[in-house]
Design a protein around this motif. Structure first.
Motif, PDB file in Angstrom:
ATOM      1  N   LYS A 149       0.818  -1.208   0.000  1.00 51.08           N
ATOM      2  CA  LYS A 149       0.000   0.000   0.000  1.00 51.08           C
ATOM      3  C   LYS A 149       0.855   1.263   0.000  1.00 51.08           C
ATOM      4  O   LYS A 149       0.487   2.278  -0.615  1.00 51.08           O
ATOM      5  CB  LYS A 149      -0.927  -0.015   1.219  1.00 51.08           C
ATOM      6  N   TYR A 155       1.807   5.848 -12.102  1.00 51.42           N
ATOM      7  CA  TYR A 155       0.395   5.571 -12.388  1.00 51.42           C
ATOM      8  C   TYR A 155       0.226   4.764 -13.678  1.00 51.42           C
ATOM      9  O   TYR A 155      -0.855   4.216 -13.927  1.00 51.42           O
ATOM     10  CB  TYR A 155      -0.378   6.889 -12.488  1.00 51.42           C
ATOM     11  N   SER A 158       0.098   1.281 -11.955  1.00 52.48           N
ATOM     12  CA  SER A 158      -1.029   1.051 -11.057  1.00 52.48           C
ATOM     13  C   SER A 158      -1.943   2.263 -11.061  1.00 52.48           C
ATOM     14  O   SER A 158      -1.478   3.411 -11.045  1.00 52.48           O
ATOM     15  CB  SER A 158      -0.534   0.774  -9.636  1.00 52.48           C
ATOM     16  N   ASP A 159      -3.242   2.023 -11.057  1.00 52.73           N
ATOM     17  CA  ASP A 159      -4.213   3.115 -11.039  1.00 52.73           C
ATOM     18  C   ASP A 159      -4.189   3.890  -9.721  1.00 52.73           C
ATOM     19  O   ASP A 159      -4.550   5.063  -9.683  1.00 52.73           O
ATOM     20  CB  ASP A 159      -5.627   2.569 -11.283  1.00 52.73           C
ATOM     21  N   SER A 160      -3.785   3.218  -8.643  1.00 47.46           N
ATOM     22  CA  SER A 160      -3.794   3.843  -7.327  1.00 47.46           C
ATOM     23  C   SER A 160      -2.461   4.463  -6.939  1.00 47.46           C
ATOM     24  O   SER A 160      -2.353   5.077  -5.883  1.00 47.46           O
ATOM     25  CB  SER A 160      -4.191   2.807  -6.264  1.00 47.46           C
ATOM     26  N   ASN A 165      -3.474  -3.811  -6.335  1.00 41.92           N
ATOM     27  CA  ASN A 165      -4.240  -3.959  -7.575  1.00 41.92           C
ATOM     28  C   ASN A 165      -3.333  -4.101  -8.799  1.00 41.92           C
ATOM     29  O   ASN A 165      -3.660  -3.644  -9.893  1.00 41.92           O
ATOM     30  CB  ASN A 165      -5.182  -2.764  -7.772  1.00 41.92           C
ATOM     31  N   SER A 248      -9.413  -5.087  -8.138  1.00 45.88           N
ATOM     32  CA  SER A 248     -10.197  -4.918  -9.356  1.00 45.88           C
ATOM     33  C   SER A 248     -10.591  -6.280  -9.909  1.00 45.88           C
ATOM     34  O   SER A 248      -9.747  -7.170 -10.051  1.00 45.88           O
ATOM     35  CB  SER A 248      -9.398  -4.136 -10.405  1.00 45.88           C
TER      36      SER A 248
END
Length: 305
Positions: A149, A155, A158-160, A165, A248
Motif C-alpha cells: 500500500k 500511475y 497502477s491506477d492507485s 491492484n 479490481s
C-alpha cells in the motif's frame, strides 16, 4: 566324492539359491494402500465431474445421489460464458508464468551458491531460506498489505499509485514464498552431482557464472521439470494472495471466477461444479504433458551416491 561331483553339487545348489533369491517380493499391503488412497483422491474429482454433467433440473428431480435424468455439457458452456473464464484464465497466465520462471531462476542461483561453492554461510543461508516456508501466509498478510500500500509506483503501472491492484504484487509475493522450497530441493539435487565437473571447469578457466550456466544448469533439467510442474500447480491454484492484493475484478485469476457463478438467493451447485472442473483442466494438462519429466526429476537424484 570326486572333484567333478563336488563342483556339480555346488553349481546345483548355487543355481537353486539364485532361483530362490530372484523371486520378486510381492508388496500386497503397499499396493492395497496406494489403491485405496488413489480412489479416495479421485472420488471428489469424479463426483464433481458427474455433478457438472447433470442439469440442475435432473438433480432437483432425482437427487444428487442418483443416475436419473440427462447428461450434457450445458453447464460447462454456461459456466464459461457467465463466469468470464477466458479473461480470468489469461490473468492466471500473466501471474503464473513469470512467477514460476523467476522462482526457478533465483532458487537455482541460491542453490548453486549453497551447494557448489564452499564458503562460510552455506548452511546458515539454506536454513534461512527453508525456514521462511514455515511461516503461514496469513501471519504476513497484514504487513505485506501495508508494504504494498505504501510502495509508490508510477500511475502507468497502477491506477492507485501503489503496488496494490497490480499483477506485480502477486508475482513478487508468490516468488518470495516459493524460493525457499525450490532452493532446498535444487541444492540437494546439485550436491548429488559430481564435484569433478566444476573442478575440471575451474582448471580450464571457467568462472562461477559459466560453471553455473553451462555445466550445472543443463544437468538439472529433470529437477527443473519436476519443480516447474509443482510450482505451476501451487501458484495457479493460489487464492489467498490475489484476493488480498488485487481489488479490481478484471485482474483476478481464474481461482476467483467461481464466485461469479453464485446466485443471489440460490446456488446452482451443478454449474459451480462445472466451473471447478474448468479451473482444474489446465493443471491436469500440464501434469500429463510433463508426467515423465516430473517422475524422473523426483527419482533421479535418489540413485546418486
Amino acid at each position: 566324492m570326486s572333484t567333478t561331483a563336488i563342483r556339480a553339487s555346488a553349481g546345483t545348489s548355487s543355481a537353486g539359491m539364485v532361483r530362490t533369491g530372484s523371486r520378486p517380493r510381492r508388496h500386497y499391503g503397499t499396493h492395497i494402500f496406494l489403491t485405496v488412497m488413489a480412489v479416495m483422491w479421485l472420488i471428489p474429482l469424479g463426483w464433481s465431474l458427474f455433478t457438472a454433467l447433470r442439469p440442475v433440473a435432473s438433480t432437483n428431480k432425482y437427487g444428487y445421489f442418483s443416475f436419473g435424468g440427462d447428461f450434457n455439457f450445458d453447464n460447462f458452456v454456461q459456466a464459461w460464458t457467465q463466469g468470464g473464464f477466458a479473461r480470468y484464465f489469461w490473468n492466471s497466465v500473466i501471474i503464473t508464468v513469470p512467477a514460476v520462471l523467476l522462482t526457478l531462476f533465483f532458487a537455482s542461483m541460491m542453490a548453486f551458491a549453497v551447494s557448489r561453492v564452499n564458503w562460510k554461510f552455506n548452511i546458515t543461508l539454506l536454513i534461512m531460506f527453508t525456514a521462511g516456508n514455515l511461516l503461514p501466509p496469513q501471519v504476513l498478510a497484514a504487513p505485506l498489505f501495508e508494504m504494498m500500500k505504501h510502495f509508490e509506483v508510477p500511475y502507468s503501472i497502477s491506477d492507485s499509485g501503489n503496488m496494490l491492484n497490480t499483477y506485480i504484487a502477486v508475482i513478487t509475493v508468490n516468488t518470495a514464498f516459493q524460493i525457499g522450497f525450490c532452493t532446498f530441493v535444487l541444492s540437494n539435487y546439485m550436491k548429488a552431482l559430481s564435484a569433478d565437473l566444476t573442478e575440471a571447469a575451474l582448471v580450464d578457466g571457467a568462472g562461477i557464472w559459466r560453471q553455473y550456466w553451462e555445466i550445472i544448469m543443463p544437468l538439472c533439467r529433470p529437477a527443473f521439470a519436476a519443480l516447474g510442474t509443482l510450482e505451476v500447480i501451487f501458484i495457479y491454484n493460489d487464492f489467498f494472495w490475489p484476493l488480498l492484493f488485487i481489488q479490481s475484478g478484471d485482474r483476478l485469476p481464474i481461482t476467483t471466477a467461481i464466485k461469479n457463478l453464485q446466485g443471489q438467493f440460490l446456488n446452482d451447485y451443478n454449474l459451480m461444479a462445472a466451473g471447478a472442473i474448468i479451473t482444474v483442466i489446465p493443471t491436469l494438462v500440464i501434469y500429463l504433458l510433463l508426467q515423465r519429466q516430473f517422475v524422473a526429476g523426483l527419482t533421479l537424484g535418489s540413485s546418486k551416491g
